[in-house]
Enzyme design. Structure first.
Site, PDB file in Angstrom:
ATOM      1  NE  ARG A 145      53.789  28.106   2.074  1.00  0.00           N
ATOM      2  CZ  ARG A 145      54.088  27.776   0.813  1.00  0.00           C
ATOM      3  NH1 ARG A 145      55.218  27.211   0.547  1.00  0.00           N
ATOM      4  NH2 ARG A 145      53.255  28.045  -0.177  1.00  0.00           N
ATOM      5  CB  THR A 146      48.362  27.034   6.229  1.00  0.00           C
ATOM      6  OG1 THR A 146      49.134  28.176   5.881  1.00  0.00           O
ATOM      7  CG2 THR A 146      47.669  27.270   7.545  1.00  0.00           C
TER       8      THR A 146
ATOM      9  CE  LYS B  36      25.752  18.909  -2.391  1.00  0.00           C
ATOM     10  NZ  LYS B  36      25.721  17.859  -1.365  1.00  0.00           N
TER      11      LYS B  36
ATOM     12  CG  HIS C 198      47.928  33.162   8.024  1.00  0.00           C
ATOM     13  ND1 HIS C 198      47.746  31.990   8.736  1.00  0.00           N
ATOM     14  CD2 HIS C 198      48.475  32.790   6.826  1.00  0.00           C
ATOM     15  CE1 HIS C 198      48.178  30.974   8.007  1.00  0.00           C
ATOM     16  NE2 HIS C 198      48.614  31.427   6.842  1.00  0.00           N
TER      17      HIS C 198
END
Ligand code: CP
Length: 311
Positions: free
Chosen positions: A52-53, A81, A130
């Site tokens: 969704r996000t 890396k 969030h």
């Protein structure tokens, strides 16, 4: 507006209210907004999985006429890396106009913002915050209830690791006469710091219970959450707790007729599919709102929010 949206409280209540108004205007006719971000580029940097996000951010930018670049897993970036998040963001901020990033580590977006030359949005950091899910939730509650104050909200499920819960709690605490009921097993209770540093100093009413049945009739909003397998250190604990709460039509019989059921999704077992057809189920409307509120946020962070006359 703050250039970096790391925590929901990086936005004032007035700014949130403006974003909700703008998102509602976009919802009425989004074609009026379709060219505003021409020649603008958004980078979506997802070091942790998302449906969704990430896709709603990308859909939002494309719907505004902009373009998107980025990656959907850390494995396809130079973090494999050994590159630091701070360096990655500094580099990518030279390739775009705005960044949305998700990372499994709490605080990663804060560190990333130190060298970020463009607006940066936290799309979820570990069990911490969030903020754009919170904006999605606020738009949904405002649309369903016609208000963001004077209500009782029940948070149910994983309240310990649930970043959507922590963020929505912080945002809703700033509205008048909002009471909270926390429904969780002992092991997944809301963190002490949120009670001691947020709720208690502001004299906000709350209670903690272990069963949904004992409080469901009191709620105006029920915010269901998934028990998150990815946050557990021990599979046995996850298996023991994962099906603690399962919302079905039988449990809803004693709920208010105008209850709004939200869930940030993805769900596993915690809401039976039979509930999807109940008019109180708002979670798929909520996912659609994610696109509109992210369009509003992108416009505001790029200073383009007054380019269209509101309907
Ligand atoms: N609600 C939410 O953050 O969903 P995704 O993990 O699919 O982005």
């Amino acid at each position: 507006m703050n250039k970096y949206i790391i925590d929901p409280i990086d936005l004032t209540v007035d700014e949130i209210d403006d974003l909700v108004l703008l998102a509602n205007d976009i919802k009425k006719d989004r074609t009026r907004y379709q060219d505003i971000c021409n020649h603008k580029i958004m980078a979506t940097l997802f070091f942790e999985p998302s449906t969704r996000t990430r896709l709603s951010f990308e859909s939002a930018m494309l719907s505004l006429g902009g373009q998107v670049l980025g990656f959907s897993e850390a494995a396809s970036s130079s973090s494999t890396k050994g590159e630091t998040v701070r360096d990655t963001i500094q580099v990518v901020s030279g390739y775009c106009d705005i960044i949305a990033m998700r990372h499994p580590l709490e605080g990663a977006p804060m560190v990333a913002s130190e060298k970020c030359e463009v607006p940066l949005i936290n799309a979820g950091d570990g069990g911490h915050n969030h903020p754009t899910q919170t904006l999605t939730d606020l738009l949904t509650i405002q649309n369903e209830k016609g208000r963001l104050n004077h209500m009782t909200i029940g948070f149910c499920g994983d309240l310990k690791f649930g970043r959507t819960v922590h963020s929505l709690l912080k945002a809703m605490s700033r509205y008048e006469n909002v009471k909270f009921i926390f429904i969780s097993p002992k092991e997944l209770r809301i963190p002490e710091y949120l009670k001691e540093d947020l709720l208690e100093p502001m004299n906000i009413q709350y209670k903690e219970v272990e069963t949904l049945e004992e409080v469901i009739g009191e709620l105006d909003v029920l915010y269901m959450t998934r028990v998150q397998k990815e946050r557990f250190f021990n599979e046995e604990d996850y298996i023991r707790l994962k099906d603690t709460y399962i919302l079905d039509l039988k449990k809803l019989q004693v709920a208010k007729k105008d209850l709004s059921i939200l869930h940030p999704l993805p769900r596993v077992n915690e809401i039976q599919t039979e509930v999807d057809e109940d008019p109180r189920a708002c979670y798929f409307k909520q996912t659609k709102n994610g696109r509109f509120i992210r369009m509003a946020l992108i416009l505001s962070l790029l200073g383009l929010d007054h380019e269209v006359e509101r309907l």
